[in-house]
Design a protein around this motif. Structure first.
Motif, PDB file in Angstrom:
ATOM      1  N   ASP A  84       0.828  -1.213   0.000  1.00  0.00           N
ATOM      2  CA  ASP A  84       0.000   0.000   0.000  1.00  0.00           C
ATOM      3  C   ASP A  84       0.859   1.258   0.000  1.00  0.00           C
ATOM      4  O   ASP A  84       0.560   2.232  -0.697  1.00  0.00           O
ATOM      5  N   LEU A  85       1.932   1.255   0.789  1.00  0.00           N
ATOM      6  CA  LEU A  85       2.814   2.430   0.849  1.00  0.00           C
ATOM      7  C   LEU A  85       3.425   2.715  -0.515  1.00  0.00           C
ATOM      8  O   LEU A  85       3.465   3.866  -0.956  1.00  0.00           O
ATOM      9  N   LEU A  86       3.907   1.674  -1.184  1.00  0.00           N
ATOM     10  CA  LEU A  86       4.510   1.862  -2.502  1.00  0.00           C
ATOM     11  C   LEU A  86       3.486   2.291  -3.544  1.00  0.00           C
ATOM     12  O   LEU A  86       3.778   3.123  -4.395  1.00  0.00           O
ATOM     13  N   ARG A  87       2.299   1.722  -3.471  1.00  0.00           N
ATOM     14  CA  ARG A  87       1.241   2.075  -4.430  1.00  0.00           C
ATOM     15  C   ARG A  87       0.855   3.552  -4.279  1.00  0.00           C
ATOM     16  O   ARG A  87       0.647   4.255  -5.245  1.00  0.00           O
ATOM     17  N   GLU A  88       0.803   4.033  -3.045  1.00  0.00           N
ATOM     18  CA  GLU A  88       0.391   5.414  -2.799  1.00  0.00           C
ATOM     19  C   GLU A  88       1.514   6.427  -2.984  1.00  0.00           C
ATOM     20  O   GLU A  88       1.255   7.571  -3.348  1.00  0.00           O
ATOM     21  N   HIS A  89       2.759   6.028  -2.718  1.00  0.00           N
ATOM     22  CA  HIS A  89       3.844   7.015  -2.685  1.00  0.00           C
ATOM     23  C   HIS A  89       4.985   6.747  -3.665  1.00  0.00           C
ATOM     24  O   HIS A  89       5.758   7.658  -3.931  1.00  0.00           O
ATOM     25  N   GLY A  90       5.155   5.535  -4.145  1.00  0.00           N
ATOM     26  CA  GLY A  90       6.238   5.237  -5.084  1.00  0.00           C
ATOM     27  C   GLY A  90       7.599   5.197  -4.416  1.00  0.00           C
ATOM     28  O   GLY A  90       8.153   4.138  -4.199  1.00  0.00           O
ATOM     29  N   THR A  91       8.117   6.344  -4.073  1.00  0.00           N
ATOM     30  CA  THR A  91       9.389   6.430  -3.351  1.00  0.00           C
ATOM     31  C   THR A  91       9.081   6.704  -1.884  1.00  0.00           C
ATOM     32  O   THR A  91       8.296   7.591  -1.567  1.00  0.00           O
ATOM     33  N   ILE A  92       9.709   5.932  -1.020  1.00  0.00           N
ATOM     34  CA  ILE A  92       9.500   6.077   0.421  1.00  0.00           C
ATOM     35  C   ILE A  92      10.793   6.594   1.040  1.00  0.00           C
ATOM     36  O   ILE A  92      11.850   5.984   0.891  1.00  0.00           O
ATOM     37  N   THR A  93      10.710   7.726   1.711  1.00  0.00           N
ATOM     38  CA  THR A  93      11.857   8.258   2.438  1.00  0.00           C
ATOM     39  C   THR A  93      11.738   7.884   3.912  1.00  0.00           C
ATOM     40  O   THR A  93      10.658   7.514   4.382  1.00  0.00           O
ATOM     41  N   ASP A  94      12.834   8.017   4.621  1.00  0.00           N
ATOM     42  CA  ASP A  94      12.810   7.720   6.053  1.00  0.00           C
ATOM     43  C   ASP A  94      11.826   8.622   6.789  1.00  0.00           C
ATOM     44  O   ASP A  94      11.066   8.169   7.640  1.00  0.00           O
ATOM     45  N   ARG A  95      11.782   9.877   6.412  1.00  0.00           N
ATOM     46  CA  ARG A  95      10.883  10.832   7.076  1.00  0.00           C
ATOM     47  C   ARG A  95       9.413  10.556   6.739  1.00  0.00           C
ATOM     48  O   ARG A  95       8.556  10.595   7.608  1.00  0.00           O
ATOM     49  N   LEU A  96       9.137  10.265   5.471  1.00  0.00           N
ATOM     50  CA  LEU A  96       7.774   9.930   5.078  1.00  0.00           C
ATOM     51  C   LEU A  96       7.318   8.662   5.800  1.00  0.00           C
ATOM     52  O   LEU A  96       6.199   8.601   6.317  1.00  0.00           O
ATOM     53  N   PHE A  97       8.177   7.665   5.841  1.00  0.00           N
ATOM     54  CA  PHE A  97       7.842   6.412   6.507  1.00  0.00           C
ATOM     55  C   PHE A  97       7.499   6.659   7.979  1.00  0.00           C
ATOM     56  O   PHE A  97       6.482   6.170   8.476  1.00  0.00           O
ATOM     57  N   ALA A  98       8.320   7.446   8.670  1.00  0.00           N
ATOM     58  CA  ALA A  98       8.058   7.767  10.078  1.00  0.00           C
ATOM     59  C   ALA A  98       6.735   8.516  10.219  1.00  0.00           C
ATOM     60  O   ALA A  98       5.939   8.218  11.119  1.00  0.00           O
ATOM     61  N   ASN A  99       6.482   9.480   9.333  1.00  0.00           N
ATOM     62  CA  ASN A  99       5.212  10.220   9.371  1.00  0.00           C
ATOM     63  C   ASN A  99       4.020   9.280   9.209  1.00  0.00           C
ATOM     64  O   ASN A  99       3.028   9.392   9.930  1.00  0.00           O
ATOM     65  N   LEU A 100       4.107   8.358   8.258  1.00  0.00           N
ATOM     66  CA  LEU A 100       3.007   7.445   7.997  1.00  0.00           C
ATOM     67  C   LEU A 100       2.755   6.498   9.169  1.00  0.00           C
ATOM     68  O   LEU A 100       1.611   6.234   9.535  1.00  0.00           O
TER      69      LEU A 100
END
Length: 104
Positions: free
Chosen positions: A48-64
């Protein structure tokens, strides 16, 4: 005969856990690690994370992760830093995407 999967040099050198078959599975592994280690157990999935965001950063991952736990990432600096660091420890960098060549 079973084919032996090899780890990228980056993983062997750092002693990190073996890579999963796909990035989505690797993200699921990290989410499971956060659940067991820090108690952040939620319904996020790597796919789901990849489908919604494509590239995942450390900060985005923590936010999510923090948002999925009902927390406001802006007020959870300590947790944000810990989760971001776990991401960097797992992947050896600040961002990952399905198009990365190092995923084996």
């Amino acid at each position: 005969m079973r084919q032996r999967r090899t780890m990228s040099k980056r993983y062997r050198k750092s002693g990190r856990t073996t890579r999963q078959r796909t990035l989505a599975q690797d993200l699921d592994f990290l989410l499971g690690d956060l659940c067991v280690g820090l108690g952040f157990c939620n319904r996020l999935s790597g796919a789901d994370l990849l489908r919604e965001h494509g590239t995942i950063t450390d900060r985005l991952f923590a936010n999510l992760v923090l948002t999925a736990e009902g927390m406001n990432p802006l007020y959870e600096d300590n947790w944000h830093q810990q989760i971001s660091q776990k991401f960097r420890d797992r992947f050896g960098r600040e961002a990952v995407s399905d198009s990365d060549d190092e995923l084996e």
